[in-house]
Design an enzyme around this catalytic site. Sequence first.
Site, PDB file in Angstrom:
ATOM      1  N   ASP A 388      23.260  66.206  21.494  1.00  0.00           N
ATOM      2  CA  ASP A 388      21.869  66.427  21.926  1.00  0.00           C
ATOM      3  C   ASP A 388      21.707  66.286  23.447  1.00  0.00           C
ATOM      4  O   ASP A 388      20.927  67.025  24.051  1.00  0.00           O
ATOM      5  CB  ASP A 388      20.933  65.405  21.258  1.00  0.00           C
ATOM      6  CG  ASP A 388      20.879  65.585  19.753  1.00  0.00           C
ATOM      7  OD1 ASP A 388      21.269  66.665  19.272  1.00  0.00           O
ATOM      8  OD2 ASP A 388      20.471  64.634  19.059  1.00  0.00           O
TER       9      ASP A 388
HETATM   10  P1  NAP Z   1      24.466  63.089  19.024  1.00  0.00           P
HETATM   11  O1  NAP Z   1      23.586  64.178  19.496  1.00  0.00           O
HETATM   12  O2  NAP Z   1      23.979  62.246  17.921  1.00  0.00           O
HETATM   13  O3  NAP Z   1      25.868  63.764  18.635  1.00  0.00           O
HETATM   14  C1  NAP Z   1      26.960  62.989  18.308  1.00  0.00           C
HETATM   15  C2  NAP Z   1      28.096  63.912  17.955  1.00  0.00           C
HETATM   16  O4  NAP Z   1      29.253  63.121  17.821  1.00  0.00           O
HETATM   17  C3  NAP Z   1      27.886  64.642  16.645  1.00  0.00           C
HETATM   18  O5  NAP Z   1      27.536  65.985  16.860  1.00  0.00           O
HETATM   19  C4  NAP Z   1      29.225  64.466  15.904  1.00  0.00           C
HETATM   20  O6  NAP Z   1      29.763  65.747  15.570  1.00  0.00           O
HETATM   21  C5  NAP Z   1      30.121  63.799  16.946  1.00  0.00           C
HETATM   22  N1  NAP Z   1      31.023  62.822  16.343  1.00  0.00           N
HETATM   23  C6  NAP Z   1      30.747  61.879  15.418  1.00  0.00           C
HETATM   24  N2  NAP Z   1      31.851  61.201  15.101  1.00  0.00           N
HETATM   25  C7  NAP Z   1      32.855  61.702  15.849  1.00  0.00           C
HETATM   26  C8  NAP Z   1      34.238  61.413  15.967  1.00  0.00           C
HETATM   27  N3  NAP Z   1      34.829  60.438  15.247  1.00  0.00           N
HETATM   28  N4  NAP Z   1      34.977  62.129  16.850  1.00  0.00           N
HETATM   29  C9  NAP Z   1      34.401  63.113  17.561  1.00  0.00           C
HETATM   30  N5  NAP Z   1      33.093  63.437  17.483  1.00  0.00           N
HETATM   31  C10 NAP Z   1      32.333  62.736  16.639  1.00  0.00           C
HETATM   32  O7  NAP Z   1      24.852  62.108  20.221  1.00  0.00           O
HETATM   33  P2  NAP Z   1      24.368  62.072  21.730  1.00  0.00           P
HETATM   34  O8  NAP Z   1      24.627  63.362  22.413  1.00  0.00           O
HETATM   35  O9  NAP Z   1      24.959  60.819  22.279  1.00  0.00           O
HETATM   36  O10 NAP Z   1      22.796  61.959  21.650  1.00  0.00           O
HETATM   37  C11 NAP Z   1      22.144  60.813  21.233  1.00  0.00           C
HETATM   38  C12 NAP Z   1      21.005  61.199  20.318  1.00  0.00           C
HETATM   39  O11 NAP Z   1      20.560  60.040  19.645  1.00  0.00           O
HETATM   40  C13 NAP Z   1      19.796  61.758  21.034  1.00  0.00           C
HETATM   41  O12 NAP Z   1      19.107  62.657  20.193  1.00  0.00           O
HETATM   42  C14 NAP Z   1      18.945  60.508  21.280  1.00  0.00           C
HETATM   43  O13 NAP Z   1      17.560  60.791  21.490  1.00  0.00           O
HETATM   44  C15 NAP Z   1      19.178  59.787  19.989  1.00  0.00           C
HETATM   45  N6  NAP Z   1      19.072  58.348  20.051  1.00  0.00           N
HETATM   46  C16 NAP Z   1      19.354  57.674  21.190  1.00  0.00           C
HETATM   47  C17 NAP Z   1      19.299  56.324  21.211  1.00  0.00           C
HETATM   48  C18 NAP Z   1      19.593  55.539  22.456  1.00  0.00           C
HETATM   49  O14 NAP Z   1      18.822  54.630  22.798  1.00  0.00           O
HETATM   50  N7  NAP Z   1      20.692  55.825  23.127  1.00  0.00           N
HETATM   51  C19 NAP Z   1      19.047  55.675  20.033  1.00  0.00           C
HETATM   52  C20 NAP Z   1      18.827  56.402  18.848  1.00  0.00           C
HETATM   53  C21 NAP Z   1      18.836  57.748  18.887  1.00  0.00           C
HETATM   54  P3  NAP Z   1      30.805  65.894  14.349  1.00  0.00           P
HETATM   55  O15 NAP Z   1      30.151  65.286  13.173  1.00  0.00           O
HETATM   56  O16 NAP Z   1      31.016  67.372  14.244  1.00  0.00           O
HETATM   57  O17 NAP Z   1      32.052  65.186  14.756  1.00  0.00           O
END
Ligand code: NAP
Length: 465
Positions: A388
């Site tokens: 994201d």
């Molecule tokens: P993300 O959008 O949740 O994407 C994480 C990606 O990691 C997934 O597409 C997944 O794809 C991949 N993944 C998972 N396990 C893996 C592994 N073992 N090896 C390789 N890839 C792996 O993460 P992000 O870009 O960090 O974004 C964070 C999101 O969470 C945002 O939408 C944010 O608003 C939200 N959020 C943030 C917080 C905060 O405070 N930081 C808290 C809660 C929510 P695969 O399954 O294809 O591997």
Amino acid sequence: MINANLAALLYLVAGVLFILALRGLSSPETSRQGNYLGIAGMAIAVLTTLFVAGPDWSGFGLIVLAVVIGGGLGAVIARRIPMTAMPQRTALSHAFGAAAAALVGISHYYSEGSHLASGSMVALGIEVMLGSLTFTGSMIAFAKLQGWLPGAPMTFKGQNVFNMLLLVGIVTATVWVIVNPAASALFYVMVGLATIFGVLFVVPIGAADMPVVIAILNSYAGLAGAATGFALDNKILVIAGTLDGASGLILSILMCKAMNRSITNVLFGAFGKPPETGADSGVKGTVRSMTADQAALLLAGSESIVVVPGYGMAVSQAQHAVKELADVLGERGIDVRYAVHPVAGRMPGHMNVLLAEAGVPYDKLYDMDQINDDFPRVDVAIVIGANDVVNPAARNNKASPIYGMPILNADKAKSVLVLKRSMAPGFAGIENELFYMPNCMMVFGDAKKTISEFSSAVKAAAKAA
Ligand code: NAP
């Protein structure tokens, strides 16, 4: 036993330590020290409270028992909980803190009841109301993040209006009890309504927004603690609760800013709902993929690399492998930096904590604003389990639920390597147009394994040269 003047002085020392702890926690370099200062402040506060209460030792055994059970459970949870489950652990702590404040308030009311002066009743009413709703709200937040409840918003027609009416009912009951402390039935009705409100307040909010909700609940738990301090005439509780309340509120505002959302939109916007039927993500094109060996050749021939870590790096615990790869590339004179998005991962500072644990130097970590303009000059952006936070839809697709969220400009690098296991979406549940761009190559597999293969291939290439 300590006299009142010495107790006041010790409370002041504890208060100053809490403020210094918060200051320390604001930067990765000083956060460890901040933690120690907070622990020292809390130890002084607890011991002072214990000894100022003497010489009545009748409840001492119970206090020791509570400390042993609570401390033991806390130690087990802290040791066992994986880094990826930190947000729900935080929600659980707020639930316990809020429940403690509510129970202290209820027992105070039960024992003193109608004899309480209106001034004490104001503090007690606020304490019990906030404590009760924060307890159930935090438990729902925990259940959503743990996957025990669906992460998507659970809504019904007229929900916001219903919640508002419920809140008006709670506030009216609280004011009534403050004016008539003897109205005990209404007091317990208020507790019940606040408990229900906590549930209804959090269920319509999607799991993606839970961290903001947790920060807000943290602030309520702090305010409940401060109100407890007023009700019990305990100054350190007032100081600690106020600091907790203010820092929770500031954190939630900062997080909303990072996602370009307003607090009202987070609380009442039901973000994270699946798109309406037939919605077209508009993402089209061809996905290119590479083997780890091919990608390693690309890395070995680069001068400037930026690592973009995300939640997947935490899942695969790839941080040590990432540091090793950076060292291997560094030995070849390649500049490796890290671009950290404020909401990458699942809690504020998630990536900083992991990279610091792996020994990545702080001066290699760049905030979004510091590095975003550099991406067009970067040879390769390695997106490790991030999705994201690098989705260009946030910039150019007004229909996207993440539209307006500031993102890392990884797509603007000359080449982008995306390390993930599949084409599955990230937390927001939406497709990522970056994966279809001509400068992007997917390297499928577990991030830790892929990065280790990169390191071996780069080392092998260096030997062969
Ligand atoms: P993300 O959008 O949740 O994407 C994480 C990606 O990691 C997934 O597409 C997944 O794809 C991949 N993944 C998972 N396990 C893996 C592994 N073992 N090896 C390789 N890839 C792996 O993460 P992000 O870009 O960090 O974004 C964070 C999101 O969470 C945002 O939408 C944010 O608003 C939200 N959020 C943030 C917080 C905060 O405070 N930081 C808290 C809660 C929510 P695969 O399954 O294809 O591997």
